[in-house]
Enzyme design. Structure first.
Site, short mmCIF file in Angstrom:
data_model
loop_
_atom_site.label_atom_id
_atom_site.label_comp_id
_atom_site.label_asym_id
_atom_site.label_seq_id
_atom_site.Cartn_x
_atom_site.Cartn_y
_atom_site.Cartn_z
N GLY A 263 1.28 -7.29 5.13
CA GLY A 263 1.45 -5.88 5.42
C GLY A 263 0.22 -5.08 5.06
O GLY A 263 -0.90 -5.61 5.04
N THR A 264 0.40 -3.82 4.78
CA THR A 264 -0.71 -2.94 4.41
C THR A 264 -1.16 -3.32 3.00
O THR A 264 -0.54 -2.95 2.00
CB THR A 264 -0.29 -1.46 4.46
OG1 THR A 264 0.99 -1.31 3.84
CG2 THR A 264 -0.17 -0.99 5.89
N GLY A 265 -2.26 -4.05 2.94
CA GLY A 265 -2.68 -4.68 1.69
C GLY A 265 -2.87 -3.74 0.53
O GLY A 265 -2.53 -4.07 -0.62
N THR B 119 -1.16 -11.27 8.51
CA THR B 119 -1.40 -12.36 7.56
C THR B 119 -0.54 -13.54 7.97
O THR B 119 0.42 -13.37 8.71
CB THR B 119 -0.98 -11.91 6.13
OG1 THR B 119 -1.55 -10.66 5.82
CG2 THR B 119 -1.39 -12.90 5.08
#
Length: 319
Positions: free
Chosen positions: A241-243, A189
């Site tokens: 990061g890991t959404g 992102t």
């Protein structure tokens, strides 16, 4: 500050105009080459200079955020707009959110033709009574004055290769460890948080999602309170990061709540939020700044974060 082996958080800047940006954070399947590091550092520096120039000219925090993100959206080394991660179908689906300290918010997800997704978020905020649009039509984007391009513009050879590698690792015969490593590294992102000379704060986040995502998947970035949040009484936050885990933790709002309700210092609030993300099996990072005082940059240990900040005569970029 460091919280054991779980997260690392650093304070940045001080009183007055401050800009903090990120170009993604998380684990990497492959180490960056020297050439890639130089390209990323140069893009971060360009975004930082463009955004901080707005603040130095007494422009608004919102404009500084948008200008900085514009630069990163055009840099193929980041996972947003040009250079976005690709869906299983090999196309780009883009999300973005813009939020001001006064609560004004605009967001969009599932974009396939907007050259600058952050501009769509700004249009939602300024031209509609709504907060979030899903896949607004090309005709509506034209009505809002959004520059549009063919989806192929967003697809780069590097991202196409990453998708093929991810597919191969998920094919029959791949080890569980290889699959887990691929899944842990496929996100990214860009984001910015800013405070202007009048003390106003703003945040923005723009993303291409995750490599190999099913078309229609939405992560934390465009969700107010999950990947992006601002409140004039506390903080402006942008996550990466890991959404899925950041959504589950309501991560950006959690930083605000820890500061405004629990009385935690900003760096502590960021660290505790990232610890919660890590406990869910996620990884990534966060940038945040308050209405007054120093900002913070944090990331889970084992992750690498592209970040930069500018305050008065000080500048920093790092990958």
């Amino acid at each position: 500050m460091s919280m054991g082996d779980v997260v690392h958080v650093e304070r940045v800047g001080g009183e007055g105009p401050l800009l903090v940006i990120h170009g993604g954070a998380g684990r990497r399947l492959h180490e960056m080459t020297l050439e890639q590091k130089a390209e990323t550092n140069a893009a971060l520096a360009a975004a930082l200079d463009a955004g901080y120039a707005v603040l130095a000219a007494e422009g608004t925090a919102a404009d500084a955020v948008i200008v900085a993100i514009h630069v990163m959206e055009e840099a193929p080394c980041f996972n947003c707009a040009r250079g976005a991660a690709l869906t299983l179908d090999g196309t780009a689906e883009l999300d973005a959110c813009l939020m001001l300290g006064n609560g004004e918010t605009g967001a969009a997800c599932g974009l396939t033709s907007a050259k600058h997704p952050i501009d769509v978020a700004r249009a939602v905020m300024g031209r509609t009574p709504h907060v979030l649009f899903s896949a607004p039509s090309p005709a509506l984007l034209d009505e809002w004055g959004i520059e549009q391009v063919d989806n192929a513009y967003f697809v780069t050879p590097a991202r196409a290769a990453a998708l093929e590698e991810w597919k191969q690792l998920h094919a029959a015969g791949a080890s569980a460890a290889d699959v887990a490593a691929a899944d842990a590294t496929r996100h990214g992102t860009v984001g910015a948080v800013a405070r202007d000379a009048r003390g106003n704060i703003a945040t923005g986040t723009s993303t291409g999602g995750i490599t190999g995502q099913v078309s229609g998947r939405v992560g934390d970035s465009p969700l107010c309170g999950a990947g992006t949040y601002a409140n004039a009484g506390s903080v402006a936050v942008s996550c990466t990061g890991t959404g899925e885990t950041f959504i589950q933790e309501v991560a950006a709002y959690q930083v605000h709540a820890r500061v405004s309700m629990a009385g935690e210092a900003l760096d502590e609030a960021c660290a505790h939020m990232l610890e919660a993300v890590d406990a869910r099996g996620g990884n990534g990072g966060v940038i945040a700044l308050p209405a007054e005082g120093a900002g913070a940059i944090g990331y889970t240990c084992g992750a690498q974060m592209n970040r930069a900040w500018a305050w008065e005569g000080q500048r920093f970029t790092g990958v």
